[in-house]
Design a protein around this motif. Sequence first.
Motif, short mmCIF file in Angstrom:
data_model
loop_
_atom_site.label_atom_id
_atom_site.label_comp_id
_atom_site.label_asym_id
_atom_site.label_seq_id
_atom_site.Cartn_x
_atom_site.Cartn_y
_atom_site.Cartn_z
N PRO A 357 0.83 -1.21 0.00
CA PRO A 357 0.00 0.00 0.00
C PRO A 357 0.86 1.25 0.00
CG PRO A 357 -0.78 -1.57 1.64
CD PRO A 357 0.55 -2.07 1.16
N VAL A 358 0.38 2.30 -0.68
CA VAL A 358 1.14 3.55 -0.77
C VAL A 358 1.41 4.13 0.60
CG1 VAL A 358 1.03 5.95 -1.55
CG2 VAL A 358 0.40 4.10 -3.11
N CYS A 359 0.41 4.12 1.48
CA CYS A 359 0.61 4.69 2.82
C CYS A 359 1.71 3.96 3.57
CB CYS A 359 -0.70 4.64 3.62
SG CYS A 359 -1.93 5.86 3.09
N ALA A 360 1.83 2.65 3.36
CA ALA A 360 2.89 1.90 4.02
C ALA A 360 4.24 2.26 3.44
CB ALA A 360 2.64 0.40 3.88
N SER A 361 4.32 2.45 2.12
CA SER A 361 5.61 2.75 1.49
C SER A 361 6.12 4.13 1.84
CB SER A 361 5.50 2.62 -0.03
OG SER A 361 4.63 3.60 -0.57
N ILE A 362 5.22 5.09 2.10
CA ILE A 362 5.66 6.44 2.45
C ILE A 362 5.52 6.71 3.95
CG2 ILE A 362 5.08 7.30 0.17
CD1 ILE A 362 2.60 8.62 1.32
N GLY A 363 5.07 5.73 4.72
CA GLY A 363 4.95 5.88 6.16
C GLY A 363 3.87 6.84 6.60
N ALA A 364 2.74 6.84 5.89
CA ALA A 364 1.67 7.80 6.18
C ALA A 364 0.63 7.21 7.10
CB ALA A 364 1.02 8.26 4.87
N THR A 365 0.33 7.92 8.18
CA THR A 365 -0.73 7.50 9.10
C THR A 365 -1.84 8.54 9.19
OG1 THR A 365 0.40 8.52 10.99
CG2 THR A 365 0.92 6.20 10.49
N SER A 366 -1.64 9.70 8.57
CA SER A 366 -2.64 10.76 8.56
C SER A 366 -2.69 11.36 7.16
CB SER A 366 -2.30 11.84 9.59
OG SER A 366 -3.33 12.80 9.70
N VAL A 367 -3.89 11.51 6.61
CA VAL A 367 -4.04 11.94 5.22
C VAL A 367 -5.20 12.92 5.12
CG1 VAL A 367 -4.66 11.19 2.89
CG2 VAL A 367 -3.10 9.81 4.25
N LEU A 368 -5.02 13.94 4.29
CA LEU A 368 -6.16 14.78 3.90
C LEU A 368 -6.08 15.01 2.40
CD1 LEU A 368 -5.45 18.02 3.18
CD2 LEU A 368 -5.06 18.12 5.63
N CYS A 369 -7.23 15.23 1.77
CA CYS A 369 -7.30 15.42 0.33
C CYS A 369 -8.38 16.45 0.02
CB CYS A 369 -7.59 14.09 -0.37
SG CYS A 369 -7.56 14.16 -2.18
N VAL A 370 -8.06 17.43 -0.83
CA VAL A 370 -9.01 18.48 -1.18
C VAL A 370 -9.10 18.59 -2.70
CG1 VAL A 370 -8.44 19.76 0.91
CG2 VAL A 370 -7.31 20.34 -1.23
N PRO A 371 -10.23 19.04 -3.22
CA PRO A 371 -10.36 19.23 -4.67
C PRO A 371 -9.66 20.50 -5.13
CG PRO A 371 -12.40 19.85 -3.58
CD PRO A 371 -11.50 19.29 -2.51
N VAL A 372 -9.16 20.48 -6.34
CA VAL A 372 -8.64 21.67 -7.02
C VAL A 372 -9.72 22.12 -7.99
CG1 VAL A 372 -6.85 22.62 -8.52
CG2 VAL A 372 -6.26 20.91 -6.79
N GLN A 373 -10.34 23.27 -7.72
CA GLN A 373 -11.49 23.73 -8.50
C GLN A 373 -11.18 25.07 -9.14
OE1 GLN A 373 -15.45 22.58 -6.74
NE2 GLN A 373 -14.28 22.62 -4.85
N ASP A 374 -11.57 25.21 -10.41
CA ASP A 374 -11.29 26.45 -11.13
C ASP A 374 -12.48 27.40 -11.14
OD1 ASP A 374 -13.06 25.32 -12.87
OD2 ASP A 374 -11.69 25.20 -14.57
N GLY A 375 -13.45 27.15 -10.27
CA GLY A 375 -14.65 27.98 -10.20
C GLY A 375 -15.86 27.29 -10.77
N ASP A 376 -15.69 26.58 -11.89
CA ASP A 376 -16.80 25.88 -12.53
C ASP A 376 -16.67 24.36 -12.44
OD1 ASP A 376 -17.85 28.34 -13.36
OD2 ASP A 376 -16.60 28.32 -15.16
N ARG A 377 -15.44 23.88 -12.44
CA ARG A 377 -15.21 22.44 -12.50
C ARG A 377 -14.14 22.04 -11.51
NH1 ARG A 377 -13.10 22.53 -18.49
NH2 ARG A 377 -11.69 23.87 -17.32
N CYS A 378 -14.15 20.75 -11.19
CA CYS A 378 -13.05 20.18 -10.41
C CYS A 378 -12.04 19.64 -11.41
CB CYS A 378 -13.55 19.05 -9.51
SG CYS A 378 -12.25 18.31 -8.49
N ILE A 379 -10.80 20.09 -11.30
CA ILE A 379 -9.77 19.71 -12.27
C ILE A 379 -8.65 18.89 -11.64
CG2 ILE A 379 -10.23 21.67 -13.77
CD1 ILE A 379 -7.80 23.07 -12.57
#
Length: 661
Positions: A357-379
């Motif tokens: 798993p990616v989290c195991a390979s990079i040692g991640a135990t805490s993650v957040l993810c947000v959208p990149v939006q240009d005003g009209d769409r998520c890109i």
Amino acid sequence: MPDCLEPETMMREIVDLEGRIGELRQAAGMPEIDLRATLDAALVELELALTALRSVGTEHTNEAGRTASAETERRVLRTVFQDAPVPLFLLDRDTSVRRVNRQAAALLGTSPGYVSGKQFTAFCDLATRAALRSQLAGVVRTGRRRRVPVRFLGRDQPVDATVTLARVWIRGEPDPMVVAVATAGQETAVDEAAAAKAAKAKAAAAELRQADEDVAIATIVHRLDVLGSATELLLREPVFNETVAVRRCARVLATELAEWVIIDLVGSNGIGHPSQTPWQPGGRLDPVEAAIASGTLTRQVVMGPEDERSIEAAQSVEALVPGRDTLPHMVFTTRQSALRPHVEDLAVLGTAPDGQPVCASIGATSVLCVPVQDGDRCIGTITLASSGENGQFGLMDLTVVERLGRYLGLVIRAARLYRRRAEVAETLQKSLLPRRLPEIPGVALAARYTAATHGAEVGGDFYDVFRTKDGWGLVLGDVCGKGEDAAAVTATARHGVRLMSRQYGTPRDVMAAVNDALLEEDRFVTAVMTTLELRRDRVLVSLGIAGHPPAIVIRSDGVIRTSSRGGVPLGLFEDFEAGTDVLDLGVGDTLFLHSDGILEACDQNREEFGQERLLETLAATATEPVQSMLDAVQSALLEFCTGDLRDDVSMLALRVLPERF
């Protein structure tokens, strides 16, 4: 006697065993792993396998005895659980947290409600998870109590602790449960030092509260500084560049907020270029719109620590395509941010080709993810990952990164629109210039057009070589201004000169006719036109000049001559009169026409390139091929202004060859 295992239970035990053994293998390859704890866990798994084998065919234990024991333990738990002076966790057989007391929640720096329902191992660092999972399985199967060293992921920093695990039976529950008792730090007897520490606790409470307030304020200020720094970096350049913006954003976040930053986008440089409408000419779907519609995310940037192992992990993560079962893809499709302070599923960011798993390979135990939006769409999405050494991601981090995602989206939108407009301008500009120069017997021709480095609009420069009523003609001009309106005037001027040259024999008459055609336009044009009379040992050049820089003659011996000046720009006055001149070119002589973009190019001190620097460069290349002469002028010009051209530059040169006819 061990518990009797029914066939279905046996299969479940085998599947769980396979999973735990896989985790132990992954954990053994991690840096700074406690190999003794991993070995102990492996021995536990062997004991579990042996116990399971022995249990086949045996009878259930005495049900009455079990019920009485479970009821006793249940009453004890009910009495002491909430008010126990130590952190307590009540775990289901699958190691998910059923309930915690207040002390356990305080140890993790969160609320009891947040902990409930999550995997107990999710609150521990990756190095101890596999061994802890095996020890928990051992307690469930054998009933023997165990002590396990763990590292809890607290709110601000990890907490080292020793966890005592004990199996309990609770009436009404089909499976046994586990009580985990955590003791922070190393287990020691209560001594005078501990008593002194307790005595000081009350006196230090006020100071600690003040410190907590100071830390909270400092955290808020830091997050605002991160947002301000990132915004400044994104908007620093006058011409937006998508790749630069994405990398700058990732660098700020990797430096200030997270150990790992991953940015995924659709419709990036590798997929296609955007347009303002979803359909291109011909009815083809724009590549960006197609990518967004299909949900195709492309990994753009992965930034992490600089050690050798992390660099290898980053390369592996860069090669992955965010799958539909990953957190970035979910955030992209729902346009809803996601916060995972304690990661339970290590495959939440995907799985590498080797199965890790990616989290195991990079040692991640805490993650957040947000959208990149240009005003009209998520890109796209921004994903942050951390090992928890500096605490877990919280709502404040999420808010800051969400805002930054919106800023990045707007910058990317501007960059893509700018790039699209630049492509249209380039295509239109090419249509205003000849695709190739014709071959004229006895002369060598060369031309060069260099667009300004600022702006994405069509320039006003043009040049052409064409047949005239009696032979051949050359023209080079410059329309006032830029953009689509200027392009229309450019096309009128260029093609007007071509057309009128078939009817009129002199540059003066041709330019007068073109002037009449341009009077209704809102822009004027400066130009220089020549007609060529090809003779046996020379070329006679007739010039018409309309407010343009004069033509330059470079003799074969390096001597420089310039034509006369004169005339007014085309399209200004009805009573137009062009300036005229006649030049005689011998073998090896060169005629050089140019726009004023060469003369007016400036260095950092706002000093212009000027006529003298141009003449010196031309004289120095008098005997070189005509194309090399133009190359030398362009190199000298770009070096002088450090590549910062504020106006377009056009050059057209003709040299008389020794072989005449």
